[in-house]
Structure formats: C-alpha cells, structure tokens
Design a protein around this motif. Structure first.
Motif, short mmCIF file in Angstrom:
data_model
loop_
_atom_site.label_atom_id
_atom_site.label_comp_id
_atom_site.label_asym_id
_atom_site.label_seq_id
_atom_site.Cartn_x
_atom_site.Cartn_y
_atom_site.Cartn_z
N GLN A 239 -4.08 -19.02 6.22
CA GLN A 239 -4.64 -17.89 6.95
C GLN A 239 -4.54 -16.57 6.17
O GLN A 239 -5.18 -15.59 6.53
N TRP A 240 -3.73 -16.55 5.12
CA TRP A 240 -3.64 -15.34 4.31
C TRP A 240 -4.82 -15.19 3.37
O TRP A 240 -5.04 -14.11 2.83
N GLY A 241 -5.57 -16.26 3.15
CA GLY A 241 -6.77 -16.21 2.32
C GLY A 241 -6.50 -15.67 0.93
O GLY A 241 -5.54 -16.07 0.27
N GLN A 242 -7.35 -14.75 0.48
CA GLN A 242 -7.22 -14.14 -0.85
C GLN A 242 -6.30 -12.92 -0.85
O GLN A 242 -6.08 -12.32 -1.91
N THR A 243 -5.76 -12.56 0.31
CA THR A 243 -4.93 -11.36 0.39
C THR A 243 -3.62 -11.53 -0.36
O THR A 243 -3.11 -10.58 -0.96
N TYR A 244 -3.08 -12.76 -0.32
CA TYR A 244 -1.80 -12.98 -1.00
C TYR A 244 -2.01 -13.28 -2.48
O TYR A 244 -2.90 -14.02 -2.86
N HIS A 245 -1.15 -12.67 -3.31
CA HIS A 245 -1.14 -12.97 -4.74
C HIS A 245 0.25 -12.74 -5.29
O HIS A 245 0.97 -11.83 -4.85
N SER A 246 0.63 -13.57 -6.25
CA SER A 246 1.94 -13.41 -6.88
C SER A 246 1.96 -12.18 -7.78
O SER A 246 0.90 -11.66 -8.18
N ASN A 247 3.17 -11.72 -8.10
CA ASN A 247 3.37 -10.58 -9.00
C ASN A 247 2.53 -9.38 -8.55
O ASN A 247 1.80 -8.77 -9.34
N HIS A 248 2.68 -9.03 -7.28
CA HIS A 248 1.84 -8.00 -6.67
C HIS A 248 2.68 -7.18 -5.70
O HIS A 248 3.78 -7.60 -5.29
N ALA A 249 2.17 -6.01 -5.32
CA ALA A 249 2.87 -5.13 -4.39
C ALA A 249 2.03 -4.92 -3.14
O ALA A 249 0.79 -4.89 -3.19
N TYR A 250 2.72 -4.76 -2.00
CA TYR A 250 2.08 -4.57 -0.70
C TYR A 250 2.76 -3.41 0.03
O TYR A 250 3.87 -3.02 -0.32
N TYR A 251 2.08 -2.89 1.05
CA TYR A 251 2.70 -1.85 1.88
C TYR A 251 2.74 -2.34 3.32
O TYR A 251 1.88 -3.11 3.77
N VAL A 252 3.74 -1.90 4.05
CA VAL A 252 3.91 -2.31 5.45
C VAL A 252 3.01 -1.46 6.33
O VAL A 252 3.05 -0.23 6.29
N ARG A 253 2.17 -2.13 7.12
CA ARG A 253 1.27 -1.46 8.07
C ARG A 253 1.86 -1.38 9.47
O ARG A 253 1.45 -0.53 10.28
N GLY A 254 2.79 -2.28 9.79
CA GLY A 254 3.37 -2.28 11.12
C GLY A 254 4.06 -3.60 11.41
O GLY A 254 4.27 -4.43 10.50
N PHE A 255 4.39 -3.82 12.69
CA PHE A 255 5.08 -5.04 13.10
C PHE A 255 4.48 -5.53 14.41
O PHE A 255 3.99 -4.72 15.24
N THR A 256 4.51 -6.82 14.62
CA THR A 256 4.04 -7.39 15.87
C THR A 256 5.15 -7.30 16.92
O THR A 256 6.30 -6.98 16.60
N ASN A 257 4.79 -7.60 18.16
CA ASN A 257 5.80 -7.60 19.23
C ASN A 257 6.86 -8.67 19.00
O ASN A 257 7.98 -8.56 19.51
N ASP A 258 6.51 -9.69 18.22
CA ASP A 258 7.47 -10.77 17.94
C ASP A 258 8.37 -10.44 16.74
O ASP A 258 9.22 -11.25 16.37
N GLY A 259 8.15 -9.28 16.11
CA GLY A 259 8.98 -8.89 14.98
C GLY A 259 8.45 -9.30 13.63
O GLY A 259 9.12 -9.09 12.61
N ASP A 260 7.26 -9.93 13.59
CA ASP A 260 6.66 -10.26 12.31
C ASP A 260 6.13 -8.99 11.65
O ASP A 260 5.73 -8.03 12.33
#
Length: 465
Positions: free
Chosen positions: A409-430
């Motif tokens: 479900q992550w599709g092409q969004t995930y890649h190794s040796n890469h940086a991401y920023y936090v957009r928020g959290f779900t009600n379940d804490g994910d």
C-alpha cells in the motif's frame, strides 16, 4: 486636502457631499489634549498624505540628480528613474571607481589586505541603487574580477602567517548580496560574471553527471540556467506544493517541507523578490545570525524547460530556498559547494540554516537525569515532539532490498536511503509520513510501530521559531 478646503469654505458648506469623504475631514479647531478632545478625527489621512508627499519629494530629487549625472556623461539606466531613494552623488561614484582601480598592483603590507577590502566593501554597500548601477556600468570587468579574487583569497601569506587576507565568507556574502539586490537589471549579467560565487554550481550533482535521479527515476539532458515562468507564490505556502525533483538533497527538502507545514508564514516572510528581479532568502549561519542571501532569478532547467531543482506547484519559493542553501551550506568544505555539496547528508544539519536553531535526535526519556537512548524508534516519542510544535523527520536504511520488500500500500512512496517528514498521526497512534518528492504520485503513507521498526530509522526534530 479636505481639511484645508473645509477651512476655506464659508460656514455651513462642506468640502464634500460624500458622507464617507466628509468623515475624513480633520478638526478645524485643534483641541488641547487636556480637554479630552482628539487632535484629529480617526479617519484622518494626514499621516499617509505626509508620507506620500515625502516620497514624492525624494523621487523628484532622484530624477533631478539622475538628470545632472546624465549631463556630466554618466550612464543612467531607466530602472533607476523612479527609485524612492536619496539623489545620486557623482563624487561617490567616482570615488568608488578610483578606489577599485587602485587595487591593481597595490602592496597591502604585512598585515594583509582585509582592512582595505572591508573599507572598500563598506563603500560599495553605501551606494544607492542608482549610484551602484552607474558604478557597475563604468567599472571595467578586469577591476571587478580582481576585487572578487582578493575578497575570496583568505589564505595567510608565507612570510607573515598572522596577516589577514580577503573577507570572511559571511561578510563577503552579505556585501555581494546587498550589491546584487540593487544593481540594475541590465548589469546583472556583468555582475554575475565578475562574481561567479553568487551562482552555485550544479555540475557536481548526480543529476548532471548521471542524467537524473536514480531513486525517483527522473531523467534529463541539457541542464542549463533559465529563469522560470512562475511567480514566487501562487496561493501561499503549503507543504503539498514541494517537489524535490532531481537533486539528491532529500534530507534538506524534507526539513524545508516539514517547516512549511508547521509555519507557512515563517517561510513566506523569509523570501522576497527585489525590484531588479533578483531573489533574496533569509538564511542563518553557524553563529545563529540571519543573513539575506541574494541570487539571480535563473534556476537549473533541462533542455525542455522543465525544472531540475526543487520546485513548487506553479510557484518557485522552494527552488530559491534550495538555491540559497546550495550557496551557503559549508559542511562539505569549499571544494564541494553548490548543489552537489548538499546531496546526501543528515536532516538535522539543515535546521540551523533554516531557523537558526540546532536539530536533535529524538531520544526516549530513560527516567535517569533526563538521559535517553539515541535513534529511538518509539512512535510515542515522535508524537510528543510533533505535538509540541517541532518539525520531525525520519530516514530509511541504505538497504535496496527494502525497496521491494515493503507493504504494497506504500506504492512508490517508500524508498531506501531517503528522508521523510512527519505530517501527523492517526487516532491509533500510527505515524503519517510525507515524501519530499511531492504528493503527486507519492501520497503520504501511514506507518505502524511494527513497520516503523523495520523500515525506518534516525528520527530527528527541530524547533520552529
């Protein structure tokens, strides 16, 4: 004007029949403040009209001064005609030209040339925009290039190791930025040729050497400098606008995008377009001092006119933030500056340049003197930092096998040796993570604690001013 008209009209006649305009008439008889009476009506335009009058007077003197310069044979650019500044002084221009030429063959003595160069740079900084434009027009390319060589040579001499040569980088950058922000549009190319350090190189990047970005699959040919057609802002600042494109500086772009999400106004206040078309961006140095770094409007572009560097959705502010960073980031040393010098590094290292505040690893409180373990992966610690207003970034391991072995479900969004920023959290804490490649084609992904432990590492944060 309405107040003056009212004072000269017979009693009972109004300066205007429009009730809205009539409300702008000031008091005809000023009441002393101790009677409790106002000095003028709330709607009075006296202050604004006074400012306008002063501006008109300055502009008239500016025109008169330029006319006098032209009569004396000075070249005057159309861009200087209506500047709101004090009238130009031909003696200041001649003095600057004379002192610039005198640098040729000058023996600076045993203490180096820094004091002479500081005096001359201050002289240039003190020129008005009209004076500076005439100065650059009349200065020979050889004299300007010689000055550039001197201010960049900060090495001590062999004979006197305690002398001071050249100008420190912050002084050099401040002076050139101030000059570039004021010089007329017709002289920008001449200025840029004499001072090549105002343009970061892109020839040391993978996008130039290998023809694209191997991670996101973007390719190009014919990279060159070209002015973009889009404005700084189209509809304000949004983290969804940012797209990293082809340079490998995800660590910086992730921090920039996270900051845009947390405080878009801070981003917008930190960039401005100058009257001559150049762009200035606010950047901090290692001592926590902010500087306005001015750059030409052109950006790295492929042969088809497509942006190579970080860009926005029809707006250019991300590209100029990145260009300013490529000009000033110095962790790699002077031999690795430019866009190539900002490829592949640690997200927290960009924080001081963006905000003037250091970035930190997120650690879990151990309960003993507030100490914790570095590289903590507990999503609760990330959420605590994010909810406190911090920008939070995470990285992925340098393990290409993860590019195929991750949740579908992550599709092409995930890649190794890469940086991401936090957009928020779900009600379940994910945690919800954004890819600096942009939301178009790379939608945010939701990551559980279990998956975070396997596919991510290095959570970091920094404060928003």
């Amino acid at each position: 004007m309405l107040t003056s008209a009212q004072q000269n009209l017979p009693s009972g006649q109004n300066a205007s029949r429009d009730p809205d305009l009539q409300d702008l008439v000031g008091n005809l008889i000023q009441m002393p403040s101790f009677f409790g009476g106002p000095r003028s009506l709330p709607g009075s335009l006296s202050g604004e009209l006074g400012d306008m009058q002063a501006s008109m007077k300055r502009r008239l003197k500016q025109l008169e001064g330029l006319r006098d310069l032209q009569k004396k044979g000075y070249p005057v650019s159309d861009s200087s005609l209506f500047l709101d500044e004090k009238a130009p002084d031909g003696k200041k221009i001649e003095g600057a030209l004379r002192d610039l030429k005198n640098l040729q063959g000058k023996d600076f003595g045993a203490n180096g040339n820094r004091d002479d160069l500081e005096k001359l740079s201050g002289q240039f900084d003190g020129l008005t925009a009209a004076e500076l434009d005439v100065f650059v027009t009349k200065a020979s390319p050889q004299d300007l290039s010689h000055y550039n060589k001197l201010i960049n040579d900060t090495d001590d001499s062999f004979w006197t190791p305690f002398d001071k040569n050249g100008l420190p980088e912050d002084q050099r950058r401040d002076s050139l930025s101030k000059m570039l922000s004021k010089v007329g549009p017709g002289n920008i190319a001449k200025f840029a040729k004499a001072f090549p350090g105002i343009q970061p190189t892109f020839t040391n990047t993978d996008a130039y050497e290998q023809g694209g970005n191997s991670q996101n699959g973007q390719t190009n040919n014919g990279i060159h400098w070209q002015a973009p057609p889009d404005p700084l802002f189209k509809d304000g600042v949004s983290s969804d606008d940012v797209s990293q494109n082809q340079f490998g500086d995800c660590w910086y772009v992730a921090s920039l995008t996270g900051l845009a999400q947390k405080d878009p106004q801070f981003i917008q206040d930190g960039i401005k377009e100058n009257p001559n078309g150049t762009v200035s961006v606010r950047v901090w140095d290692k001592q926590g001092n902010n500087h306005w770094v001015t750059m030409t409007a052109d950006l790295p572009t492929d042969k088809n006119g497509n942006a190579i560097s970080t860009y926005g959705n029809g707006e250019t502010w991300p590209a100029y933030y990145e260009k300013a960073f490529a000009l000033t980031y110095s962790e790699s040393g002077d031999d690795e500056r430019g866009y190539g010098g900002i490829e592949g590094d640690d997200p927290k290292k960009s924080a001081p340049y963006l905000t003037g505040k250091e970035g930190d690893d997120i650690t879990k409180d151990s309960g003993f003197l507030g100490l914790g373990t570095s590289d903590d992966k507990d999503l609760g610690s990330l959420k605590k930092a994010f909810d406190s207003g911090k920008v939070v970034t995470v990285s992925t391991p340098d393990d290409e096998s993860l590019d195929k072995d991750h949740p579908k479900q992550w599709g092409q969004t995930y890649h190794s040796n890469h940086a991401y920023y936090v957009r928020g959290f779900t009600n379940d804490g994910d945690v919800i993570l954004g890819n600096p490649w942009g939301t178009s084609g790379y939608p945010p992904i939701t990551v559980s604690q279990e998956d975070f432990n396997k596919y991510f590492q290095g959570p970091q944060s920094f404060d928003v001013p």
